[in-house]
Design a protein around this motif. Structure first.
Motif, PDB file in Angstrom:
ATOM      1  N   LEU A  10       0.826  -1.202   0.000  1.00 33.62           N
ATOM      2  CA  LEU A  10       0.000   0.000   0.000  1.00 33.62           C
ATOM      3  C   LEU A  10       0.864   1.256   0.000  1.00 33.62           C
ATOM      4  O   LEU A  10       1.927   1.294   0.619  1.00 33.62           O
ATOM      5  CB  LEU A  10      -0.907   0.019   1.235  1.00 33.62           C
ATOM      6  CG  LEU A  10      -1.972  -1.057   1.342  1.00 33.62           C
ATOM      7  CD1 LEU A  10      -2.827  -0.823   2.574  1.00 33.62           C
ATOM      8  CD2 LEU A  10      -2.829  -1.102   0.103  1.00 33.62           C
ATOM      9  N   GLN A  14      -2.974   5.254   0.839  1.00 35.97           N
ATOM     10  CA  GLN A  14      -3.820   4.081   0.958  1.00 35.97           C
ATOM     11  C   GLN A  14      -3.773   3.523   2.377  1.00 35.97           C
ATOM     12  O   GLN A  14      -4.810   3.168   2.952  1.00 35.97           O
ATOM     13  CB  GLN A  14      -3.382   3.011  -0.064  1.00 35.97           C
ATOM     14  CG  GLN A  14      -3.770   3.375  -1.492  1.00 35.97           C
ATOM     15  CD  GLN A  14      -2.969   2.629  -2.545  1.00 35.97           C
ATOM     16  OE1 GLN A  14      -2.270   1.650  -2.237  1.00 35.97           O
ATOM     17  NE2 GLN A  14      -3.033   3.085  -3.792  1.00 35.97           N
ATOM     18  N   LEU A  55      -8.219   0.443  -2.632  1.00 38.88           N
ATOM     19  CA  LEU A  55      -8.490  -0.472  -1.524  1.00 38.88           C
ATOM     20  C   LEU A  55      -9.698  -1.355  -1.841  1.00 38.88           C
ATOM     21  O   LEU A  55      -9.719  -2.536  -1.497  1.00 38.88           O
ATOM     22  CB  LEU A  55      -8.731   0.328  -0.237  1.00 38.88           C
ATOM     23  CG  LEU A  55      -7.498   1.051   0.311  1.00 38.88           C
ATOM     24  CD1 LEU A  55      -7.883   2.045   1.399  1.00 38.88           C
ATOM     25  CD2 LEU A  55      -6.475   0.058   0.840  1.00 38.88           C
TER      26      LEU A  55
END
Lengths: 140, 140
Positions: A10, A14, A55
């Motif tokens: 990530l 994020q 996500l």
DNA sequence: ATGGCACACGTTATAGCATAACGCAATTGA
DNA sequence: TCAATTGCGTTATGCTATAACGTGTGCCAT
């Protein structure tokens, strides 16, 4: 509160968005997330929406269509039915009193809906199942 | 195009909104309806939303949560499972190519979801089931 | 009949949700 | 090295929905 099993792939934004959702005890709107992250440099809705898109794509976050809000996926550990992290279709029970969300998966429902779809030649891409109501605790 | 079986108890605004939805061959947003009805004196979103609220309450119109849009109920004639005009829970298959909507009802799915709910002590008030995908015609 | 109530309506303003379009920086891989 | 991809930040804008106010009308209990 779950242990922060954060995917190392990530990006910073994020991670921040995911952690905000993970910490929350209920669904959050994009703008609520934005407010929670202003101290971390967030300034515009797009920063949130872009992170949410990714996500969601990763299956780590679900969008609740009837609420225009988002929750961290409750099924942390692996999958019950293949598809890596994911699961087939996930369903939600949303309490209109305390706004808590129960995430669950029902094979039978899943199969009935796919059967209906094949019988009509309809190719599903995403299925939404949301039950609004009152949870056990609030009904008591 | 169905015969205009319009509930005579509807007010003028409600009739206009319902007829607009009934004429349409797909879901309409509230603002699209507003535009279609400007010639009939509609000037503000609230005029549309108020009518939609009532029509939804009457079961004559459904809201598609994943689209923020509305459709006239496809099940004109009576009910299959009690509840007057209504039906238990209605499900929708929404084509992302031609935006046509198939409305259907699946007892089995309905029962599985109610069973899940009772097993959790959850009291459902409204259930949303929407399948996004590609319809047979567009897949061809 | 008259006062109170419920309800639909109209209007203005505002709140809440989401994306378009631009440019820049870092990464990757041919 | 160059091009492609991806993420990022910013400004501006568009779409969706409701708050809050006041008006008019029909109903019906007193």
């Amino acid at each position: 509160m779950n242990a922060p099993i954060v995917n190392p792939a990530l990006t910073k934004n994020q991670s921040l968005v995911f952690e905000a959702l993970d910490r929350a005890d209920g669904p959050l709107s994009a703008y609520t997330i934005l407010d929670k992250l202003r101290d971390h440099g967030f300034r515009a809705p797009l920063q949130v929406y872009r992170a949410l898109d990714k996500l969601t794509e990763f299956g780590m976050v679900h969008r609740l269509e009837s609420l225009n809000a988002f929750v961290a996926c409750a099924h942390r550990e692996s999958a019950c039915c293949g598809k890596g992290h994911g699961h087939g279709t996930v369903a939600f029970a949303i309490c209109e009193s305390c706004s808590q969300v129960l995430e669950f998966h029902d094979h039978e429902v899943d199969h009935h809906l796919s059967d209906w779809a094949s019988s009509k030649g309809f190719k599903p891409s995403k299925t939404t199942i949301e039950i609004r109501g009152i949870c056990q605790k609030c009904a008591a």
